[in-house]
Design an enzyme around this catalytic site. Sequence first.
Site, PDB file in Angstrom:
ATOM      1  N   CYS A 149       0.743  -1.188   0.015  1.00 26.09           N
ATOM      2  CA  CYS A 149       0.114   0.102  -0.027  1.00 26.09           C
ATOM      3  C   CYS A 149       1.090   1.223  -0.019  1.00 26.09           C
ATOM      4  CB  CYS A 149      -1.058  -0.126   1.215  1.00 26.09           C
ATOM      5  SG  CYS A 149      -2.463   1.006   0.910  1.00 26.09           S
ATOM      6  N   HIS A 162      -3.336  -4.864   0.334  1.00 23.84           N
ATOM      7  CA  HIS A 162      -2.678  -5.471   1.731  1.00 23.84           C
ATOM      8  C   HIS A 162      -2.929  -7.180   1.522  1.00 23.84           C
ATOM      9  CE1 HIS A 162      -2.098  -2.047   4.371  1.00 23.84           C
ATOM     10  NE2 HIS A 162      -2.788  -1.502   3.699  1.00 23.84           N
ATOM     11  N   GLU A 195      -1.669  -9.218   3.350  1.00 21.21           N
ATOM     12  CA  GLU A 195      -1.419  -9.847   4.435  1.00 21.21           C
ATOM     13  C   GLU A 195      -2.872  -9.837   5.095  1.00 21.21           C
ATOM     14  OE1 GLU A 195      -0.973  -5.464   5.552  1.00 21.21           O
ATOM     15  OE2 GLU A 195      -0.561  -6.795   3.954  1.00 21.21           O
TER      16      GLU A 195
END
Length: 259
Positions: A126, A231, A233
Amino acid sequence: MSDGPLRIGLSARLLHRPPAELGFPGKTLQYLEQSMAHWVMAHGALAFMVPTIGEHLGLRRAQISVHDYVAVLDGLVLQGGADVSPTTYHESPLRPEWSGDRVRDLYEIELLWEFVIQGKPVLGVCRGAQLINVACGGTLWQDIAEYVPGAGTHRNDDLYDSHHHEVELLPGSRLEALYPTARVGRVNSIHHQAVRELGADLCVEALSVGDGVIEAIRWNGSSYMFGCQWHPEFHGAAGLLDGGAILQDFLDAARRARG
């Protein structure tokens, strides 16, 4: 240093004016978001937050250096967070709330290039992708909704990481090789800024479907450097592009760099 788990540095998020309830009046906090550290650890690597280094903090360069930190780490993940300051790419903020964090920019750019100098990989998430672009001399759209004609919705504060859209993985890119059965993938979208002018020696690897906003970039230079606007994750939900492939590719590069 060639044995044992990989040691991955995570750039710190900075909180210059902590809320009073945290009990640190007049102090700056440095922190990392739990999901990022756990994502790295879940893939068998050790996660270490890298604090800022500077004389204004009472730390002389002769005592410890960025070089020293990078020497004992195997790779760098640039976290998300505050906007990149327009002053870092030689523009003025078009609104006060888009002023960003110049202190963090300078810290992360120095860290990024030291990892490159030592031949170790960098992954930007990001804000981290935007920082890579700016570090390579590129610029950003300060606000997608206001300045990109025909742009879709790239941020929804009510939905946060539950807001999704599709990205096209460009033919011949490393991303396409990582996802050979997914020419189009679904990702979260939590950003209001994006790459405008591409930095030197960078190539585009993914575009937002419908408006062509740049979603992933990769450096063509001497070592591994990749950034994505989403993102990975946070990609635990079904139907989203598997974030594990991106992290594993980065960790494989870190392992190769160890020698």
